[in-house]
Design a protein around this motif. Structure first.
Motif, PDB file in Angstrom:
ATOM      1  N   VAL A 262      55.042  37.644  35.504  1.00 30.01           N
ATOM      2  CA  VAL A 262      55.257  39.092  35.455  1.00 30.01           C
ATOM      3  C   VAL A 262      53.942  39.800  35.124  1.00 30.01           C
ATOM      4  O   VAL A 262      53.571  40.799  35.766  1.00 30.01           O
ATOM      5  CB  VAL A 262      56.345  39.450  34.414  1.00 30.01           C
ATOM      6  N   ALA A 263      53.206  39.266  34.136  1.00 29.67           N
ATOM      7  CA  ALA A 263      51.937  39.882  33.732  1.00 29.67           C
ATOM      8  C   ALA A 263      50.927  39.881  34.866  1.00 29.67           C
ATOM      9  O   ALA A 263      50.234  40.887  35.107  1.00 29.67           O
ATOM     10  CB  ALA A 263      51.361  39.140  32.517  1.00 29.67           C
ATOM     11  N   GLN A 264      50.855  38.758  35.600  1.00 31.26           N
ATOM     12  CA  GLN A 264      49.905  38.653  36.720  1.00 31.26           C
ATOM     13  C   GLN A 264      50.265  39.652  37.828  1.00 31.26           C
ATOM     14  O   GLN A 264      49.392  40.324  38.385  1.00 31.26           O
ATOM     15  CB  GLN A 264      49.924  37.232  37.285  1.00 31.26           C
ATOM     16  N   LEU A 265      51.546  39.746  38.131  1.00 29.80           N
ATOM     17  CA  LEU A 265      51.986  40.675  39.180  1.00 29.80           C
ATOM     18  C   LEU A 265      51.676  42.125  38.794  1.00 29.80           C
ATOM     19  O   LEU A 265      51.245  42.918  39.639  1.00 29.80           O
ATOM     20  CB  LEU A 265      53.485  40.496  39.444  1.00 29.80           C
ATOM     21  N   LYS A 266      51.886  42.477  37.520  1.00 29.24           N
ATOM     22  CA  LYS A 266      51.595  43.840  37.072  1.00 29.24           C
ATOM     23  C   LYS A 266      50.094  44.136  37.131  1.00 29.24           C
ATOM     24  O   LYS A 266      49.687  45.241  37.520  1.00 29.24           O
ATOM     25  CB  LYS A 266      52.138  44.047  35.665  1.00 29.24           C
ATOM     26  N   ASP A 267      49.262  43.140  36.754  1.00 27.14           N
ATOM     27  CA  ASP A 267      47.805  43.315  36.847  1.00 27.14           C
ATOM     28  C   ASP A 267      47.389  43.533  38.289  1.00 27.14           C
ATOM     29  O   ASP A 267      46.549  44.404  38.592  1.00 27.14           O
ATOM     30  CB  ASP A 267      47.081  42.079  36.284  1.00 27.14           C
ATOM     31  N   ASP A 268      47.965  42.746  39.199  1.00 26.09           N
ATOM     32  CA  ASP A 268      47.643  42.882  40.632  1.00 26.09           C
ATOM     33  C   ASP A 268      48.065  44.245  41.159  1.00 26.09           C
ATOM     34  O   ASP A 268      47.379  44.830  42.004  1.00 26.09           O
ATOM     35  CB  ASP A 268      48.330  41.768  41.440  1.00 26.09           C
ATOM     36  N   MET A 269      49.181  44.758  40.662  1.00 30.80           N
ATOM     37  CA  MET A 269      49.644  46.085  41.086  1.00 30.80           C
ATOM     38  C   MET A 269      48.642  47.164  40.683  1.00 30.80           C
ATOM     39  O   MET A 269      48.308  48.047  41.488  1.00 30.80           O
ATOM     40  CB  MET A 269      50.999  46.407  40.433  1.00 30.80           C
ATOM     41  N   VAL A 270      48.169  47.084  39.444  1.00 33.09           N
ATOM     42  CA  VAL A 270      47.203  48.077  38.954  1.00 33.09           C
ATOM     43  C   VAL A 270      45.933  48.035  39.798  1.00 33.09           C
ATOM     44  O   VAL A 270      45.400  49.081  40.204  1.00 33.09           O
ATOM     45  CB  VAL A 270      46.878  47.822  37.467  1.00 33.09           C
ATOM     46  N   ARG A 271      45.459  46.823  40.092  1.00 30.03           N
ATOM     47  CA  ARG A 271      44.244  46.687  40.903  1.00 30.03           C
ATOM     48  C   ARG A 271      44.451  47.263  42.301  1.00 30.03           C
ATOM     49  O   ARG A 271      43.562  47.910  42.860  1.00 30.03           O
ATOM     50  CB  ARG A 271      43.827  45.219  40.991  1.00 30.03           C
ATOM     51  N   THR A 272      45.632  47.013  42.884  1.00 32.97           N
ATOM     52  CA  THR A 272      45.926  47.528  44.232  1.00 32.97           C
ATOM     53  C   THR A 272      45.953  49.062  44.231  1.00 32.97           C
ATOM     54  O   THR A 272      45.414  49.706  45.137  1.00 32.97           O
ATOM     55  CB  THR A 272      47.286  46.977  44.721  1.00 32.97           C
ATOM     56  N   ILE A 273      46.579  49.642  43.217  1.00 31.00           N
ATOM     57  CA  ILE A 273      46.650  51.101  43.127  1.00 31.00           C
ATOM     58  C   ILE A 273      45.254  51.711  42.990  1.00 31.00           C
ATOM     59  O   ILE A 273      44.916  52.707  43.649  1.00 31.00           O
ATOM     60  CB  ILE A 273      47.546  51.520  41.942  1.00 31.00           C
ATOM     61  N   ILE A 274      44.418  51.091  42.149  1.00 25.75           N
ATOM     62  CA  ILE A 274      43.073  51.637  41.892  1.00 25.75           C
ATOM     63  C   ILE A 274      42.141  51.420  43.083  1.00 25.75           C
ATOM     64  O   ILE A 274      41.443  52.344  43.529  1.00 25.75           O
ATOM     65  CB  ILE A 274      42.469  51.000  40.622  1.00 25.75           C
ATOM     66  N   SER A 275      42.129  50.188  43.629  1.00 23.69           N
ATOM     67  CA  SER A 275      41.163  49.859  44.684  1.00 23.69           C
ATOM     68  C   SER A 275      41.596  50.347  46.061  1.00 23.69           C
ATOM     69  O   SER A 275      40.787  50.846  46.833  1.00 23.69           O
ATOM     70  CB  SER A 275      40.899  48.349  44.719  1.00 23.69           C
ATOM     71  N   GLU A 276      42.886  50.221  46.384  1.00 23.68           N
ATOM     72  CA  GLU A 276      43.356  50.563  47.734  1.00 23.68           C
ATOM     73  C   GLU A 276      44.055  51.923  47.780  1.00 23.68           C
ATOM     74  O   GLU A 276      44.316  52.446  48.864  1.00 23.68           O
ATOM     75  CB  GLU A 276      44.297  49.468  48.245  1.00 23.68           C
ATOM     76  N   ARG A 277      44.368  52.458  46.610  1.00 26.68           N
ATOM     77  CA  ARG A 277      45.037  53.762  46.507  1.00 26.68           C
ATOM     78  C   ARG A 277      46.317  53.830  47.348  1.00 26.68           C
ATOM     79  O   ARG A 277      46.598  54.823  48.029  1.00 26.68           O
ATOM     80  CB  ARG A 277      44.086  54.885  46.899  1.00 26.68           C
ATOM     81  N   THR A 278      47.070  52.745  47.300  1.00 27.75           N
ATOM     82  CA  THR A 278      48.357  52.676  48.001  1.00 27.75           C
ATOM     83  C   THR A 278      49.398  52.098  47.057  1.00 27.75           C
ATOM     84  O   THR A 278      49.066  51.436  46.071  1.00 27.75           O
ATOM     85  CB  THR A 278      48.281  51.766  49.253  1.00 27.75           C
ATOM     86  N   ALA A 279      50.658  52.370  47.363  1.00 28.08           N
ATOM     87  CA  ALA A 279      51.749  51.805  46.563  1.00 28.08           C
ATOM     88  C   ALA A 279      51.833  50.303  46.821  1.00 28.08           C
ATOM     89  O   ALA A 279      51.900  49.880  47.989  1.00 28.08           O
ATOM     90  CB  ALA A 279      53.067  52.480  46.923  1.00 28.08           C
ATOM     91  N   PRO A 280      51.842  49.461  45.792  1.00 30.75           N
ATOM     92  CA  PRO A 280      51.855  47.997  45.967  1.00 30.75           C
ATOM     93  C   PRO A 280      53.257  47.470  46.245  1.00 30.75           C
ATOM     94  O   PRO A 280      53.832  46.720  45.446  1.00 30.75           O
ATOM     95  CB  PRO A 280      51.310  47.499  44.632  1.00 30.75           C
ATOM     96  N   LEU A 281      53.818  47.860  47.397  1.00 27.48           N
ATOM     97  CA  LEU A 281      55.217  47.557  47.679  1.00 27.48           C
ATOM     98  C   LEU A 281      55.500  46.056  47.727  1.00 27.48           C
ATOM     99  O   LEU A 281      56.532  45.598  47.230  1.00 27.48           O
ATOM    100  CB  LEU A 281      55.640  48.210  48.999  1.00 27.48           C
ATOM    101  N   LYS A 282      54.588  45.294  48.329  1.00 31.18           N
ATOM    102  CA  LYS A 282      54.816  43.844  48.427  1.00 31.18           C
ATOM    103  C   LYS A 282      54.808  43.200  47.045  1.00 31.18           C
ATOM    104  O   LYS A 282      55.607  42.300  46.768  1.00 31.18           O
ATOM    105  CB  LYS A 282      53.766  43.204  49.331  1.00 31.18           C
TER     106      LYS A 282
END
Length: 373
Positions: A119-139
């Motif tokens: 869960v922690a890893q997935l949440k970290d990846d979501m934050v990175r996706t939002i910041i770097s790609e500026r898109t909703a991390p739907l996957k």
């Protein structure tokens, strides 16, 4: 003959799906309060309320797991995973096939979780996706929802299509005679509704029922095979009484939880459909839940010959004496109730549709109040 599949609807809209599960969470919370109120009035015993509350909480955990599974319904997650199938015509509950699929998923939950990010890893990846790609991390959100789904199942205590009988000691009546409470439950696939059974019996066997390696498995298998909402209680009790010479069913109760009526989700016909439409209640209060209790009691015992020299006890069950209805219902008494918020109740009282005079009305509020009419 109607096609059952036409009565099923898939909740493919994200927000509709989430509101649906939120509604059931609220309804189950109110149901436990209604059970407590009935205990306070002396209409349910403490042991009955404990059993009922246990099954209702299991039902709540099952719906919580399903809500995780379908958390991203209707969103573009890059993978098609369907939507919750619910019975919009008859019950308002998820179809039994949903629980069957869950049972299969539960068997493989540990294997799925072993191959998933934490869960922690997935949440970290979501934050990175939002910041770097500026898109909703739907996957990633979908992956997290599936992880939470499997974690819910590993916690256990869920309501399955079959919930095997549990035997609880009540008291010793005399030498080699004991009284037990048996309870079990099923999610009936014919009507897509949870049904809860409680049986009080006397055991005159040499070995106490739950410790009897022969009778207890046979007893469990017999009761689960008869856990069909369409069977009359007298049929279930008589069959049990005749199959087990030293088990004597004294009282059998069956609780039907549902149907659930909602102007937003179901298409049932009848007075309640009109009540909910005219109530125009705000979101979260546009529902009503039916709740039926059937009871069958033994009124006397007769002895029958068994073999050359032996005799066995057989129960004579009391059927409803009013208007000959006992033969139709197969029960000593039937109590119908409906649970609903204040706004729909006001419309129900104003319309006063026929057939509701003998139905108990429990009006519930978000503050936890339960009023009976």
């Amino acid at each position: 003959m109607t096609d059952p599949a036409k009565d099923h609807a898939g909740l493919s809209d994200t927000f509709a799906s989430r509101r649906y599960f939120k509604k059931f969470e609220t309804i189950i919370r109110h149901l436990t309060r209604v059970a407590a109120a009935m205990q306070a009035e002396g209409r349910l015993s403490k042991s009955d309320v404990k059993v009922l509350t246990g099954y209702l909480m299991r039902l709540n955990f099952t719906f919580r797991a399903l809500s995780m599974k379908y958390l991203m319904a209707g969103r573009d997650t890059g993978r098609f995973f369907g939507s919750l199938a619910m019975d919009k015509r008859d019950s308002g509950f998820p179809v039994a096939a949903e629980l069957m699929t869950m049972a299969n998923d539960a068997q493989q939950a540990e294997r799925h979780l072993a191959n998933m990010a934490s869960v922690a890893q997935l949440k970290d990846d979501m934050v990175r996706t939002i910041i770097s790609e500026r898109t909703a991390p739907l996957k990633l959100q979908f992956a997290l929802s599936q992880r939470l789904y499997y974690q819910e199942m590993l916690k256990g205590q869920l309501f399955w299509v079959q919930n095997d009988p549990v035997c609880e000691w009540l008291e010793n009546i005399g030498e080699r005679r004991r009284r037990f409470l048996l309870h079990w439950a099923a999610y009936d696939s014919q009507v897509n509704l949870p049904v809860i059974y409680l049986m009080e019996l006397e055991d005159s066997g040499k070995v106490a029922l739950p410790k009897d390696e022969r009778r207890w498995p046979e007893c469990q298998a017999h009761l689960m095979a008869q856990a069909l909402a369409g069977l009359k209680l007298v049929t279930i009790a008589k069959g049990f009484d005749e199959d087990f010479d030293n088990l004597h069913p004294k009282r059998l109760r069956r609780y039907h939880v549902g149907p659930m009526y909602s102007s937003a989700y179901t298409e049932q016909s009848g007075p309640l459909h009109r009540v909910l439409e005219e109530a125009e209640a705000p979101e979260g209060q546009d529902w009503a839940l039916a709740w039926t209790l059937e009871e069958l009691e033994s009124e006397e015992v007769r002895e029958e010959r068994a073999g050359w020299f032996g005799t066995v006890e057989r129960e004579i069950f009391a059927l409803d004496p009013f208007g000959g209805r006992g033969a139709d219902t197969g029960a000593t008494r039937t109590q119908r109730a409906i649970i609903l918020p204040q706004r729909p109740f006001q419309v129900l009282a104003e319309l006063d549709p026929p057939g509701f005079a003998d139905v108990q009305k429990f009006v519930v509020s978000d503050a936890g109040q339960v009023l009976r009419y």
